[in-house]
Design an enzyme around this catalytic site. Structure first.
Site, mmCIF file in Angstrom:
data_model
loop_
_atom_site.group_PDB
_atom_site.id
_atom_site.type_symbol
_atom_site.label_atom_id
_atom_site.label_comp_id
_atom_site.label_asym_id
_atom_site.label_seq_id
_atom_site.Cartn_x
_atom_site.Cartn_y
_atom_site.Cartn_z
ATOM 1 N N MET A 30 -40.333 2.554 18.258
ATOM 2 C CA MET A 30 -40.819 3.658 17.422
ATOM 3 C C MET A 30 -41.380 3.112 16.108
ATOM 4 O O MET A 30 -41.534 3.857 15.138
ATOM 5 C CB MET A 30 -39.703 4.660 17.159
ATOM 6 N N GLY A 31 -41.649 1.805 16.055
ATOM 7 C CA GLY A 31 -42.218 1.224 14.842
ATOM 8 C C GLY A 31 -41.163 0.996 13.771
ATOM 9 O O GLY A 31 -39.967 0.943 14.067
ATOM 10 N N HIS A 37 -36.418 -5.837 16.612
ATOM 11 C CA HIS A 37 -37.581 -5.592 17.475
ATOM 12 C C HIS A 37 -38.280 -6.908 17.814
ATOM 13 O O HIS A 37 -38.690 -7.131 18.951
ATOM 14 C CB HIS A 37 -38.586 -4.678 16.772
ATOM 15 N N GLY A 147 -33.019 -3.268 23.639
ATOM 16 C CA GLY A 147 -31.934 -3.846 22.854
ATOM 17 C C GLY A 147 -30.576 -3.308 23.281
ATOM 18 O O GLY A 147 -30.419 -2.102 23.517
ATOM 19 N N GLN A 148 -29.593 -4.204 23.329
ATOM 20 C CA GLN A 148 -28.200 -3.802 23.594
ATOM 21 C C GLN A 148 -27.678 -2.867 22.501
ATOM 22 O O GLN A 148 -26.743 -2.116 22.699
ATOM 23 C CB GLN A 148 -27.336 -5.071 23.680
ATOM 24 N N LYS A 149 -28.336 -2.898 21.339
ATOM 25 C CA LYS A 149 -27.989 -2.009 20.231
ATOM 26 C C LYS A 149 -27.839 -0.558 20.711
ATOM 27 O O LYS A 149 -26.950 0.165 20.299
ATOM 28 C CB LYS A 149 -29.091 -2.134 19.178
ATOM 29 N N ASP A 150 -28.762 -0.124 21.602
ATOM 30 C CA ASP A 150 -28.715 1.247 22.130
ATOM 31 C C ASP A 150 -28.144 1.193 23.545
ATOM 32 O O ASP A 150 -28.860 1.349 24.532
ATOM 33 C CB ASP A 150 -30.111 1.862 22.101
ATOM 34 N N SER A 185 -31.380 -1.780 11.952
ATOM 35 C CA SER A 185 -31.870 -0.494 12.443
ATOM 36 C C SER A 185 -32.946 -0.009 11.490
ATOM 37 O O SER A 185 -32.843 -0.219 10.274
ATOM 38 C CB SER A 185 -30.720 0.526 12.465
ATOM 39 N N SER A 186 -33.964 0.641 12.032
ATOM 40 C CA SER A 186 -35.004 1.210 11.162
ATOM 41 C C SER A 186 -34.381 2.218 10.211
ATOM 42 O O SER A 186 -34.877 2.441 9.109
ATOM 43 C CB SER A 186 -36.089 1.888 12.003
HETATM 44 P P1 AMP Z 1 -36.418 1.878 18.242
HETATM 45 O O1 AMP Z 1 -37.702 1.488 17.567
HETATM 46 O O2 AMP Z 1 -35.297 2.129 17.306
HETATM 47 O O3 AMP Z 1 -36.610 2.942 19.286
HETATM 48 O O4 AMP Z 1 -35.962 0.580 19.040
HETATM 49 C C1 AMP Z 1 -36.822 -0.062 19.939
HETATM 50 C C2 AMP Z 1 -36.043 -1.118 20.695
HETATM 51 O O5 AMP Z 1 -35.500 -2.067 19.764
HETATM 52 C C3 AMP Z 1 -34.858 -0.540 21.466
HETATM 53 O O6 AMP Z 1 -34.788 -1.186 22.739
HETATM 54 C C4 AMP Z 1 -33.688 -0.890 20.601
HETATM 55 O O7 AMP Z 1 -32.476 -1.023 21.325
HETATM 56 C C5 AMP Z 1 -34.125 -2.233 20.033
HETATM 57 N N1 AMP Z 1 -33.393 -2.558 18.812
HETATM 58 C C6 AMP Z 1 -33.225 -1.778 17.720
HETATM 59 N N2 AMP Z 1 -32.423 -2.390 16.817
HETATM 60 C C7 AMP Z 1 -32.062 -3.585 17.368
HETATM 61 C C8 AMP Z 1 -31.232 -4.672 16.949
HETATM 62 N N3 AMP Z 1 -30.607 -4.661 15.767
HETATM 63 N N4 AMP Z 1 -31.096 -5.730 17.777
HETATM 64 C C9 AMP Z 1 -31.721 -5.745 18.986
HETATM 65 N N5 AMP Z 1 -32.509 -4.765 19.433
HETATM 66 C C10 AMP Z 1 -32.681 -3.693 18.645
#
Ligand code: AMP
Length: 287
Positions: A30-31, A37, A147-150, A185-186
């Site tokens: 999501m940028g 990322h 990411g394992q984060k989610d 995290s964003s």
């Molecule tokens: P998002 O932009 O938040 O939708 O995240 C996009 C991708 O980045 C998703 O697969 C998330 O799980 C991954 N991501 C977000 N934060 C982290 C992080 N701290 N470490 C690894 N992957 C991440």
């Protein structure tokens, strides 16, 4: 680096790449990109010959009272970082193109979508699985990196790919953290200095759980008590859930010796943050 905004153009570019014998690695985002990322982008480059990163703040995965409007949008800076990583294509469609008037088809992974974050964010995972299915049809990747984060998102998407026979290999990359342990995290950009300090409690709780598990505690209820005691040290943290579950089904488990996911979500002010740790399967000790 090509920046593509049109769906058709993206489909044509993917088809052309495949005809040239290239494999496509895909990173949906999501940028508001950070090192987390970028770690996925590097992983995608190690798995495939051409990398596509999508940047799309997906309205379908935000609830009516959530932060869709204020979610950070930093397309120019994101593109500069992706170019420096050697990304071949950025796909940044508009909402109007992704969801034209009259679009009513959704992908809903029943059951799993109502667990963990799904229980406090109704409709969230339906939005995620729908947009990821659409992006897979558009980008036609050989592999996609998440990411394992989610962790709950990973479970939902794995099930979607399996149930709908999607020809995409999912790769899951580890959580990237700040030096003090806070998961990137964003949404960390929303935190005040004080909330950022409080948010470290998530990682502290998980570290304690990991330590107890690695010294032999296998009872989930005990591990949960340890985590809740640490979380209680930050009374400002509004706990949403702390659960110990099977990483594939997201169902609670009693005993972690076969491996488990310990996952936590909590609010700091108006900002909801996630963190988790995978507890490995215990090796049987030799008699
Ligand atoms: P998002 O932009 O938040 O939708 O995240 C996009 C991708 O980045 C998703 O697969 C998330 O799980 C991954 N991501 C977000 N934060 C982290 C992080 N701290 N470490 C690894 N992957 C991440």
């Amino acid at each position: 680096m090509r920046i593509i905004r049109e769906i058709r153009e993206m489909q044509t570019a993917s088809r052309a790449a495949k005809l040239q014998g290239l494999t496509i690695g895909f990173v949906p985002t999501m940028g508001a990109l950070h090192e987390g990322h970028l770690s996925l982008v590097r992983r995608a480059h190690s798995e495939a010959s051409l990398v596509v990163v999508s940047i799309f703040v997906n309205p379908l995965q935000f609830g009516p009272a959530e932060d869709f409007n204020k979610y950070p949008r930093t397309l120019e800076a994101d593109c500069a970082r992706l170019e420096a990583e050697g990304v071949e294509i950025v796909f940044a469609p508009s909402s109007a193109h992704m969801y034209p008037a009259g679009a009513t088809t959704v992908v809903h992974v029943e059951g799993l979508s109502e667990k963990l974050d799904g229980s406090s964010r109704p409709g969230h995972f339906r939005g995620v699985s729908t947009v990821v299915a659409k992006l897979f049809h558009i980008v036609q990747p050989d592999c996609a990196v998440f990411g394992q984060k989610d962790a709950a998102q990973v479970a939902v998407l794995r099930r979607m790919v399996r149930d709908l026979n999607m020809d995409v290999r999912l790769v899951v990359a580890p959580i990237v953290r700040e030096a003090d342990g806070l998961a990137l995290s964003s949404r960390n950009a929303y935190l005040t200095a004080e909330q950022r300090r409080q948010a470290l409690v998530l990682h502290r709780a998980l570290v304690q759980v990991e330590a107890a598990a690695s010294s032999g505690e296998t009872r989930a209820e005990q591990l949960r008590s340890i985590a809740l005691a640490v979380l209680a040290t930050e009374p400002e943290a509004k706990l949403d859930y702390f659960e110990i579950v099977d990483p594939d089904t997201l169902d609670p488990i009693d005993d972690v010796s076969q491996g488990a996911l310990a996952a936590v979500a909590a609010g700091f002010g108006a900002t909801r943050l996630l963190d988790n740790v995978l507890l490995p399967k215990r090796q049987r000790s030799t008699p």
